[in-house]
Design a protein around this motif. Structure first.
Motif, PDB file in Angstrom:
ATOM      1  N   ASP A 268     -29.866  44.363  25.169  1.00 43.20           N
ATOM      2  CA  ASP A 268     -30.916  44.430  24.146  1.00 43.20           C
ATOM      3  C   ASP A 268     -32.107  45.219  24.695  1.00 43.20           C
ATOM      4  O   ASP A 268     -33.249  44.786  24.619  1.00 43.20           O
ATOM      5  N   TYR A 269     -31.800  46.392  25.234  1.00 44.08           N
ATOM      6  CA  TYR A 269     -32.845  47.188  25.886  1.00 44.08           C
ATOM      7  C   TYR A 269     -33.644  47.945  24.836  1.00 44.08           C
ATOM      8  O   TYR A 269     -33.170  48.911  24.232  1.00 44.08           O
ATOM      9  N   ASN A 270     -34.865  47.496  24.592  1.00 47.87           N
ATOM     10  CA  ASN A 270     -35.752  48.148  23.623  1.00 47.87           C
ATOM     11  C   ASN A 270     -37.195  48.037  24.119  1.00 47.87           C
ATOM     12  O   ASN A 270     -37.467  47.390  25.129  1.00 47.87           O
ATOM     13  N   GLN A 271     -38.111  48.654  23.372  1.00 49.39           N
ATOM     14  CA  GLN A 271     -39.505  48.719  23.811  1.00 49.39           C
ATOM     15  C   GLN A 271     -40.157  47.343  23.938  1.00 49.39           C
ATOM     16  O   GLN A 271     -41.094  47.156  24.731  1.00 49.39           O
ATOM     17  N   HIS A 272     -39.671  46.376  23.172  1.00 47.78           N
ATOM     18  CA  HIS A 272     -40.268  45.034  23.208  1.00 47.78           C
ATOM     19  C   HIS A 272     -39.926  44.296  24.501  1.00 47.78           C
ATOM     20  O   HIS A 272     -40.644  43.371  24.898  1.00 47.78           O
ATOM     21  N   ASN A 273     -38.844  44.692  25.148  1.00 39.85           N
ATOM     22  CA  ASN A 273     -38.410  44.021  26.369  1.00 39.85           C
ATOM     23  C   ASN A 273     -38.760  44.789  27.635  1.00 39.85           C
ATOM     24  O   ASN A 273     -38.325  44.424  28.732  1.00 39.85           O
ATOM     25  N   VAL A 274     -39.530  45.858  27.483  1.00 35.35           N
ATOM     26  CA  VAL A 274     -40.017  46.631  28.631  1.00 35.35           C
ATOM     27  C   VAL A 274     -41.535  46.480  28.669  1.00 35.35           C
ATOM     28  O   VAL A 274     -42.242  46.939  27.779  1.00 35.35           O
ATOM     29  N   ILE A 275     -42.034  45.805  29.701  1.00 31.20           N
ATOM     30  CA  ILE A 275     -43.445  45.444  29.779  1.00 31.20           C
ATOM     31  C   ILE A 275     -44.114  46.123  30.979  1.00 31.20           C
ATOM     32  O   ILE A 275     -43.598  46.074  32.101  1.00 31.20           O
ATOM     33  N   PHE A 276     -45.250  46.745  30.724  1.00 30.72           N
ATOM     34  CA  PHE A 276     -46.030  47.363  31.795  1.00 30.72           C
ATOM     35  C   PHE A 276     -47.138  46.397  32.199  1.00 30.72           C
ATOM     36  O   PHE A 276     -47.947  45.974  31.363  1.00 30.72           O
ATOM     37  N   THR A 277     -47.164  46.031  33.473  1.00 23.45           N
ATOM     38  CA  THR A 277     -48.138  45.077  33.980  1.00 23.45           C
ATOM     39  C   THR A 277     -48.837  45.656  35.209  1.00 23.45           C
ATOM     40  O   THR A 277     -48.474  46.719  35.711  1.00 23.45           O
ATOM     41  N   SER A 278     -49.813  44.925  35.698  1.00 22.80           N
ATOM     42  CA  SER A 278     -50.523  45.352  36.911  1.00 22.80           C
ATOM     43  C   SER A 278     -49.591  45.317  38.126  1.00 22.80           C
ATOM     44  O   SER A 278     -49.841  45.974  39.141  1.00 22.80           O
ATOM     45  N   LYS A 279     -48.490  44.562  38.006  1.00 21.74           N
ATOM     46  CA  LYS A 279     -47.528  44.460  39.104  1.00 21.74           C
ATOM     47  C   LYS A 279     -46.440  45.531  39.018  1.00 21.74           C
ATOM     48  O   LYS A 279     -45.623  45.675  39.924  1.00 21.74           O
ATOM     49  N   GLY A 280     -46.418  46.256  37.912  1.00 16.26           N
ATOM     50  CA  GLY A 280     -45.398  47.280  37.719  1.00 16.26           C
ATOM     51  C   GLY A 280     -44.656  47.081  36.412  1.00 16.26           C
ATOM     52  O   GLY A 280     -45.047  46.272  35.564  1.00 16.26           O
ATOM     53  N   LEU A 281     -43.562  47.813  36.252  1.00 18.78           N
ATOM     54  CA  LEU A 281     -42.762  47.738  35.034  1.00 18.78           C
ATOM     55  C   LEU A 281     -41.783  46.579  35.143  1.00 18.78           C
ATOM     56  O   LEU A 281     -41.081  46.430  36.143  1.00 18.78           O
ATOM     57  N   ILE A 282     -41.748  45.747  34.111  1.00 15.90           N
ATOM     58  CA  ILE A 282     -40.899  44.553  34.118  1.00 15.90           C
ATOM     59  C   ILE A 282     -39.998  44.550  32.892  1.00 15.90           C
ATOM     60  O   ILE A 282     -40.448  44.819  31.782  1.00 15.90           O
ATOM     61  N   VAL A 283     -38.717  44.267  33.108  1.00 22.11           N
ATOM     62  CA  VAL A 283     -37.757  44.162  32.002  1.00 22.11           C
ATOM     63  C   VAL A 283     -37.449  42.688  31.773  1.00 22.11           C
ATOM     64  O   VAL A 283     -37.154  41.942  32.712  1.00 22.11           O
ATOM     65  N   LEU A 284     -37.530  42.285  30.507  1.00 19.02           N
ATOM     66  CA  LEU A 284     -37.347  40.888  30.138  1.00 19.02           C
ATOM     67  C   LEU A 284     -36.108  40.697  29.256  1.00 19.02           C
ATOM     68  O   LEU A 284     -35.498  41.645  28.795  1.00 19.02           O
ATOM     69  N   ASN A 285     -35.782  39.433  29.041  1.00 20.55           N
ATOM     70  CA  ASN A 285     -34.797  39.012  28.033  1.00 20.55           C
ATOM     71  C   ASN A 285     -33.404  39.605  28.234  1.00 20.55           C
ATOM     72  O   ASN A 285     -32.929  40.425  27.455  1.00 20.55           O
ATOM     73  N   PHE A 286     -32.739  39.124  29.251  1.00 20.90           N
ATOM     74  CA  PHE A 286     -31.368  39.543  29.553  1.00 20.90           C
ATOM     75  C   PHE A 286     -30.318  38.638  28.883  1.00 20.90           C
ATOM     76  O   PHE A 286     -29.151  38.691  29.248  1.00 20.90           O
TER      77      PHE A 286
END
Length: 328
Positions: free
Chosen positions: A205-223
């Protein structure tokens, strides 16, 4: 419900300071960082597999990821008294991938390539229920193509046709021809492709809602929808949605492919699979399906707008697909 959530959280090895509703779940500020409590609909075996996969990713360079937090009994899910299962995962605050921002898009594509590369090294045996079948997408596209013909026959039989129906009949031959060509290509690919070379663990379910940019770097969620399938499917789904938003801008499409292959080079077979996923007129089928399953007495003007948009985009779309075809 509040008491139920509290009872669930009490079974975990952290102290909750504050909670807030978000993303259909409960976001918890704890003494061990942000966590998210969410209802889980899969099996216990799938949850354990997912736990191991996420831990593997974390050990192999993906330091910040939404790993599953096991409860005090060392289980990946916690079941309520009424049988409802819940899962707690690490959580992070940040901004979603901006689909209008070229840099965000290319970084998201590179991150996907990194994940695919690492997940191909996952040492555990893949459960059978997570393995996609070779002909699943072919059967799905064959079904969609039959449905397109069914909608066409229905619209053709209507004596008084509204604006949407007239536009549908006008565009049908072009998109139906594309559907048939892709299905025929899929049949040929199924006969000659070495499936081992194109399969791997997919995000699902790789989409823009599951790709998060944070102060720690890029994080992928919801596997949660992770499976063992054609990895080009992840890239194809992401690319199609982005390209639709950018009117199938050829330069962006080329840059997305280059960004992925900078991290992980794709085989000819994988590029063929990517082409298939982009070439099938998925958007046209979705519009036709939505029309057919809704009230014919009142056709939403949005359907007509969507249909007109994909008709306008199709020349640019075909130009990009032709470029891809030359690549493979």
């Amino acid at each position: 419900m509040y008491n139920r959530e509290n009872q669930i959280l009490e079974q975990y090895p952290f102290e909750v300071k504050q909670t807030a509703k978000g993303r259909g779940a409960l976001i918890c500020d704890t003494d061990k960082g942000l966590k998210i409590l969410k209802e889980y609909r899969g099996s216990e075996g799938r949850a354990e597999f997912l736990y191991c996969l996420l831990e593997f990713l974390k050990e192999h360079g993906q330091e910040y990821i939404d790993c599953i937090v096991k409860n005090k009994e060392e289980k990946a899910i916690t079941v309520d008294v009424d049988g409802t299962a819940y899962m707690v995962r690490d959580w992070y605050e940040g901004k979603e991938c901006d689909t209008k921002n070229r840099e965000d898009i290319l970084r998201a594509v590179q991150q996907l390539a990194k994940l695919h590369k690492i997940m191909r090294e996952f040492p555990q045996e893949i459960p059978e229920y997570l393995k996609g079948k070779n002909n699943t997408l072919l059967l799905e596209n064959e079904k969609h193509t039959r449905e397109l013909k069914k909608v066409r026959n229905y619209v053709y039989s209507r004596k008084k046709k509204n604006d949407f129906e007239q536009k549908f009949l006008q565009s049908y031959p072009m998109f139906y021809r594309e559907a048939e060509q892709v299905v025929e290509l899929q049949r040929k690919e199924l006969e000659r492709t070495d499936t081992d070379s194109i399969y791997g663990i997919c995000h699902g379910d790789y989409n823009q809602h599951n790709v998060i940019f944070t102060s720690k770097g890029l994080i992928v969620l919801n596997f949660e929808r992770a499976s063992y399938d054609v990895q080009a499917g992840d890239l194809g789904n992401f690319m199609r949605k982005i390209m639709e938003k950018h009117n199938w801008n050829m330069g962006l499409g080329v840059d997305m492919l280059a960004a992925y292959e900078k991290v992980r080079e794709m085989s000819i077979e994988e590029l063929n699979q990517l082409y298939i996923r982009l070439a099938y007129p998925e958007k046209f089928w979705k519009i036709a399906n939505h029309y057919f399953n809704s009230s014919k007495a009142w056709v939403c003007g949005r359907n007509l707008e969507k249909l007109e948009k994909i008709m306008e985009q199709n020349e640019a779309r075909e130009a990009f697909l032709l470029l891809m075809k030359q690549k493979v």
